[in-house]
Structures are given as C-alpha cells and as structure tokens.
Design an enzyme around this catalytic site. Structure first.
Site, PDB file in Angstrom:
ATOM      1  N   TRP A 155       0.790  -1.223   0.000  1.00  0.00           N
ATOM      2  CA  TRP A 155       0.000   0.000   0.000  1.00  0.00           C
ATOM      3  C   TRP A 155       0.824   1.274   0.000  1.00  0.00           C
ATOM      4  CZ3 TRP A 155       1.699   2.466   4.234  1.00  0.00           C
ATOM      5  CH2 TRP A 155       2.163   1.685   5.288  1.00  0.00           C
ATOM      6  N   ASN A 156       2.144   1.185   0.243  1.00  0.00           N
ATOM      7  CA  ASN A 156       2.870   2.447   0.484  1.00  0.00           C
ATOM      8  C   ASN A 156       3.150   3.257  -0.776  1.00  0.00           C
ATOM      9  OD1 ASN A 156       4.839   0.678  -0.321  1.00  0.00           O
ATOM     10  ND2 ASN A 156       6.313   1.235   1.252  1.00  0.00           N
ATOM     11  N   LYS A 179      -2.469  -8.145  -7.953  1.00  0.00           N
ATOM     12  CA  LYS A 179      -3.171  -8.030  -6.677  1.00  0.00           C
ATOM     13  C   LYS A 179      -2.642  -6.827  -5.905  1.00  0.00           C
ATOM     14  CE  LYS A 179      -3.720  -9.472  -2.098  1.00  0.00           C
ATOM     15  NZ  LYS A 179      -3.758  -8.039  -1.755  1.00  0.00           N
ATOM     16  N   SER A 182      -5.023  -4.425   0.072  1.00  0.00           N
ATOM     17  CA  SER A 182      -6.436  -4.129   0.350  1.00  0.00           C
ATOM     18  C   SER A 182      -6.630  -2.739   0.957  1.00  0.00           C
ATOM     19  CB  SER A 182      -7.022  -5.195   1.274  1.00  0.00           C
ATOM     20  OG  SER A 182      -6.972  -6.430   0.600  1.00  0.00           O
ATOM     21  N   GLY A 233       6.773  -6.223  -0.455  1.00  0.00           N
ATOM     22  CA  GLY A 233       6.063  -6.234   0.824  1.00  0.00           C
ATOM     23  C   GLY A 233       6.999  -6.683   1.926  1.00  0.00           C
ATOM     24  N   SER A 234       6.432  -7.279   2.943  1.00  0.00           N
ATOM     25  CA  SER A 234       7.226  -7.631   4.114  1.00  0.00           C
ATOM     26  C   SER A 234       8.096  -8.866   3.861  1.00  0.00           C
ATOM     27  CB  SER A 234       6.283  -7.917   5.284  1.00  0.00           C
ATOM     28  OG  SER A 234       5.460  -9.010   4.967  1.00  0.00           O
ATOM     29  N   GLU A 255      10.943  -7.702  -3.440  1.00  0.00           N
ATOM     30  CA  GLU A 255      11.476  -6.474  -2.825  1.00  0.00           C
ATOM     31  C   GLU A 255      10.887  -6.420  -1.428  1.00  0.00           C
ATOM     32  OE1 GLU A 255      11.567  -3.081  -1.585  1.00  0.00           O
ATOM     33  OE2 GLU A 255      11.326  -1.944  -3.454  1.00  0.00           O
ATOM     34  N   LEU A 256      11.730  -6.666  -0.415  1.00  0.00           N
ATOM     35  CA  LEU A 256      11.209  -6.888   0.937  1.00  0.00           C
ATOM     36  C   LEU A 256      11.604  -5.752   1.877  1.00  0.00           C
ATOM     37  CD1 LEU A 256      12.025 -10.724   0.924  1.00  0.00           C
ATOM     38  CD2 LEU A 256       9.939  -9.582   0.179  1.00  0.00           C
ATOM     39  N   CYS A 289      10.155   1.552   2.435  1.00  0.00           N
ATOM     40  CA  CYS A 289      11.250   0.645   2.797  1.00  0.00           C
ATOM     41  C   CYS A 289      12.611   1.299   2.577  1.00  0.00           C
ATOM     42  CB  CYS A 289      11.126  -0.664   2.032  1.00  0.00           C
ATOM     43  SG  CYS A 289      10.796  -0.395   0.309  1.00  0.00           S
ATOM     44  N   GLU A 387      12.133  -2.274  11.479  1.00  0.00           N
ATOM     45  CA  GLU A 387      11.736  -1.155  10.627  1.00  0.00           C
ATOM     46  C   GLU A 387      10.535  -0.476  11.292  1.00  0.00           C
ATOM     47  OE1 GLU A 387      11.457  -0.814   5.811  1.00  0.00           O
ATOM     48  OE2 GLU A 387      10.500  -2.529   6.732  1.00  0.00           O
ATOM     49  N   GLU A 464      14.506  -3.929  -9.674  1.00  0.00           N
ATOM     50  CA  GLU A 464      13.473  -3.229 -10.441  1.00  0.00           C
ATOM     51  C   GLU A 464      14.082  -1.934 -10.949  1.00  0.00           C
ATOM     52  OE1 GLU A 464       9.350  -4.851  -8.520  1.00  0.00           O
ATOM     53  OE2 GLU A 464      10.207  -3.074  -7.588  1.00  0.00           O
TER      54      GLU A 464
END
Ligand code: ADP
Length: 483
Positions: A155-156, A179, A182, A233-234, A255-256, A289, A387, A464
């Site tokens: 979401w960020n 996806k 949410s 994400g995480s 990408e975590l 991140c 984090e 990326e």
C-alpha cells in the site's frame, strides 16, 4: 464515498472485462485521514482468480510473439494516460493512502517514468547473435517472456510499485494477474480504467484481482500456469512465498523490508544532510522501505545535527493530505500507528532522549503521528532492530568509520543506505563495505526508473528499474545453429 470517473467500477478486471465477485462479496476501503469508509471493492473468489490466470494464459503468445513495436505502444499509451490523469489518480491515491496530495501526484509522474523508461529501452530485449562461433555453431540469444506473472503490491506506493513491475512485464510480453494491497486498491482500479480506455492490449494481458491475500496468494503460488511472482512487501510474506513456490521452483522477484542506515560523518555538510534526511525520512509518512531507519551521527556533531533536525521538524505541518500545505499525513492504520508509538515508548524507557515531537502519552486517538526525533539510541531498542515505518527519527552516536560500517550492517536487511561525508575516498570505502543494494552518497534520494534497485540479504531477490529490471521478466534462451 469517493466519486471519480476512474472509479465507475469497483470490481476485478478479468480477460478484458470488469468482473464482480459472483457472491457479491466486498471489502471496505478507508481514508486514513478521516477514518471514513470511502469505497467497497469486490473481493474475488478462488475460481475468479483462476479465471484471471486462464485469461492471462490465453493472452500469452510464444510462437508468434507480440512485436517490440506493439509492446512499446502499450507502454507509451499507459505512460501518456497516467500523465494526462495525474491529478485525478493522485487525488484517489491521496484519499486512500493519506500522503499529501502533491506527493501523491508526484508518485503518478514517477510511475509514468517506469513505462517511459521501458518503452525507450525495450530494444535491449531483442534477440542477438553472439560474435564468437563456439562449437562451430552460430548462437542466437532470445529473451522469451517468462509467462503469466503474478504481481503483488503493497500500500505504500499504490501506483509506483505496480508501475515498476507492470512496465517490465509488458515490455517482456508477459500477461499478468495483479493483486493490490487491500488498503489501497482504488489507485489500481483507476489504472485499470485508464488501461481499459486508452490502450489496445489484448484481453487477458492485464488482470486485476482484489480481496483476500490468502485466497489470491494460494492460486498464484499453486498454479503451474504462473511461472513467476513479483512481490513487494514484508520479508515475512516474502519468505512464505519462497516456501509456497518451492515445489514448482518458480521464478521470484522480491522487494522486501529494509532497515536503512543514514550515516553522518563529522566532515559532512550538516545542513544538506539534515535537509536530505527530512525529505527521505518523511516521504509517505515515513512508511517506505527506503526511509532512513537508523541515523548514525558522529559524536562530535551529534548535538549540532540534532538541533538542525529539531528546527526543521518543528516547522512541519501534519494533517489531511488532501488540504494544501501539509507535509505529513496520517499513518495507514491503527496497527501502523501503534507500532511507531511502541518504538518511541521503548526507546524512551531504555534511555533515549526526546529531541523533538511529543511524548507517547501526549499522542491523540487519530492516526496522525507528529514528526519525532530521539537521540542516544542503542542497539537493544526496537527502533534500531526493526523497521519502524513511521515518522520517528532515532539518532545513534558513533566514533569511527569501521565501527559505523559494522553497525550499519548489523541487520538482516540490505536495501537502502546513505552516507554523508565530504571525503570522497571515505564515501567509496563505506559504500563498498555496506551490504545494501542502494547507498546514497550525500543524497537521500531513492529509486529511479533509470537505475536497478533492490535488496541484498533478507531485503530481497532481483532488481526493479534500469536494464536489470527490464530483464527480470524474460528467460534467456540460446539457439545454437549447426548448419
Ligand atoms: P505490508 O506490511 O506492507 O502490508 P505485506 O507483506 O503484509 O506488507 O503485504 C504486501 C502485499 O502482499 C499486499 O498486497 C498483501 O495483501 C499481500 N499478501 C499478504 N500475504 C500474502 C500471501 N500469503 N500471499 C500473497 N500475497 C500476500
């Protein structure tokens, strides 16, 4: 409720059609600045996600691939549509994420930049013949699309993160099942509205599925028709995806999480370092991140640097990002707010000093967390080890270069890092010693479409952006020709 010409449908998009959940299941989308429900979006079932994968499969062309010109045109059309609708997409993004309107609209430009970059460098994916003639054969290297890809975004950066993945996937000729998080599905719906209206991609090339991560993730991990997942994400979910795709040996781009060190030496330009830290740390409310998470300041300049930070932080305006003149919006949700609060409480309990901001007991009941600076942070504190993902600036003091490189690396993560020094040789040594995919020297700038970005260690796999990002979605195939 949010009204927008780009949100006429709030459903999935499968095989070129807006597709509702057959049972009418929906989930609520909130504005974190007001706490209001602003939309109800369709929650897809397992069968609907499978239908999206099937649609992707039908759009994949291997024996007669989409030409470079065709793929370039898709990328250019998406870039142009994003630029032309920057204001409205940014407004939607601001309302579901909370970041200031101008920042949200800037993210739309940033996203358009990835489609632009891929459109201009897509030629790199053309086949080529290698100049030597090993084994008396003529060797041609082809870059084949990996296949249908699952793109899962956080979401960020509701438009930035999908742009990085989708631009490279389309450049490679890969259909995708997308996806969104949410918390922020509406920006993605807006992107699909634009793609629906302004591109002539074949049905099934891009598919949108929203709803439960467990349902969607299961289909994407288990389907043999999805050979690759690209996820941001995480680290926790990244590990789960590695496990859940191990059986089929899927290609993964991950990408975590990060735990970025921001190092300020005593020979640094302290004003420039403070300005860069503010811009870096408070982007997206501190919820990125690449946001500096541990600020290492040479002990000789720690007080002076702390004062410069306090001066800047005390001038910042916190509020609903839709209103002009706001520097910092709300945190995304209660869990995010509580985590930052817990990190602040823990640091103060263990001996850190408050330089700017409020004490935990002075915080309100909404999601607005004021910019906060603490000093004398130590390695046993949560804000040093984890984090924080919020507007808390923890300063830790150091003495030597060796010590700070070791401390910077004292984390399982390796995404972004920053070093501020006037000594070029030191900057080179420190950058080489830090096991991070990105190391800004006298800049707090983050990723850009032109350069590869990604993590070392537990921060991920793959890159990326840049040519490296473009090549993530292809498989190299060699065709040696004997006669
Ligand atoms: P964050 O803490 O940024 O929300 P998450 O890793 O929880 O990060 O989520 C990032 C994205 O991954 C979101 O779109 C989320 O819905 C999705 N996600 C979470 N769990 C899974 C899962 N098991 N399989 C697939 N996607 C998942």
């Amino acid at each position: 409720m949010i009204e927008s010409p780009l949100l006429e449908k709030l459903t999935g998009y499968i095989g070129g059609r807006w597709t509702d959940n057959a049972q009418g299941n929906t989930f609520d989308v909130y504005n974190p600045a007001t706490g209001e429900v602003i939309a109800q979006a369709a929650s897809m079932s397992e069968d609907e996600v499978k239908a999206a994968v099937a649609a992707g499969k039908s759009a994949l062309r291997l024996t007669s691939p989409y030409s470079i010109e065709t793929r370039r045109k898709w990328l250019e059309d998406i870039r142009d549509a994003l630029k032309a609708n920057k204001e409205e997409v940014g407004r939607i993004l601001c309302m579901e994420h909370g970041k200031p309107l101008q920042e949200a609209q800037g993210e739309v430009d940033y996203a358009a930049g990835f489609f632009d970059y891929c459109s201009k460098h897509i030629q790199a994916l053309d086949a080529h013949t290698i100049p030597e003639k090993p084994k008396d054969c003529t060797w041609t290297v082809h870059y084949r699309p990996v296949g249908v890809t699952g793109l899962i975004t956080p979401w960020n950066f509701p438009i930035g993160m999908i742009a990085k993945k989708l631009s490279a996937a389309l450049a490679a000729g890969c259909p995708s099942v997308i996806k969104p998080a949410s918390e922020t599905p509406l920006t993605m719906v807006a992107l699909f509205s634009l793609m629906d209206k302004h591109t002539d991609m074949p049905d099934g090339m891009v598919n949108l599925v929203m709803g439960k991560a467990s349902v969607i993730g299961k289909v994407l991990c288990e389907s043999p028709d999805v050979p690759m997942l690209s996820f941001t994400g995480s680290t926790e979910v990244g590990r789960k995806l590695i496990q859940d795709t191990a059986e089929q040996v899927k290609k993964l781009a991950l990408e975590l999480g990060g735990n970025a060190p921001f190092i300020v030496f005593d020979d640094a330009d302290l004003d420039a370092a403070a300005d860069n830290l503010i811009a870096n740390k408070f982007r997206g409310g501190g919820q990125t991140c690449v946001c500096a998470n541990r600020i290492f300041v040479h002990e000789k300049v720690a007080d002076a640097f702390g004062e410069k930070l306090a001066e800047r932080v005390n001038k910042m305006t916190v509020g609903d990002g839709i209103n002009g003149g706001v520097d910092l919006g709300p945190l995304i949700n209660k869990a995010g707010f509580d985590k930052v609060k817990r990190h602040l409480e823990d640091a103060l309990e263990k001996g850190a000093g408050l330089v700017a901001g409020k004490k935990p007991e002075e915080l309100g009941n909404d999601l607005f967390f004021p910019p906060t600076v603490v000093t004398d942070v130590t390695s046993d504190m949560f804000c040093y080890r984890e984090e924080t993902f919020g507007p808390l600036v923890p300063m830790a003091l150091f003495r030597t270069e060796e010590e700070v490189i070791e401390a910077g690396n004292d984390t399982e993560f390796g995404l972004a890092s920053y070093v501020f020094t006037g000594d070029a040789e030191r900057a080179q040594r420190v950058a080489a010693g830090l096991r991070f995919g990105h190391c800004g020297w006298n800049t707090g700038t983050g990723p850009t479409p032109e350069a590869p970005f990604g993590g070392m260690k537990a921060s991920g796999i793959g890159r990326e952006g840049g040519l490296e990002g473009l090549f993530e979605f292809v498989e190299a195939q060699t065709v040696p020709r004997g006669f």
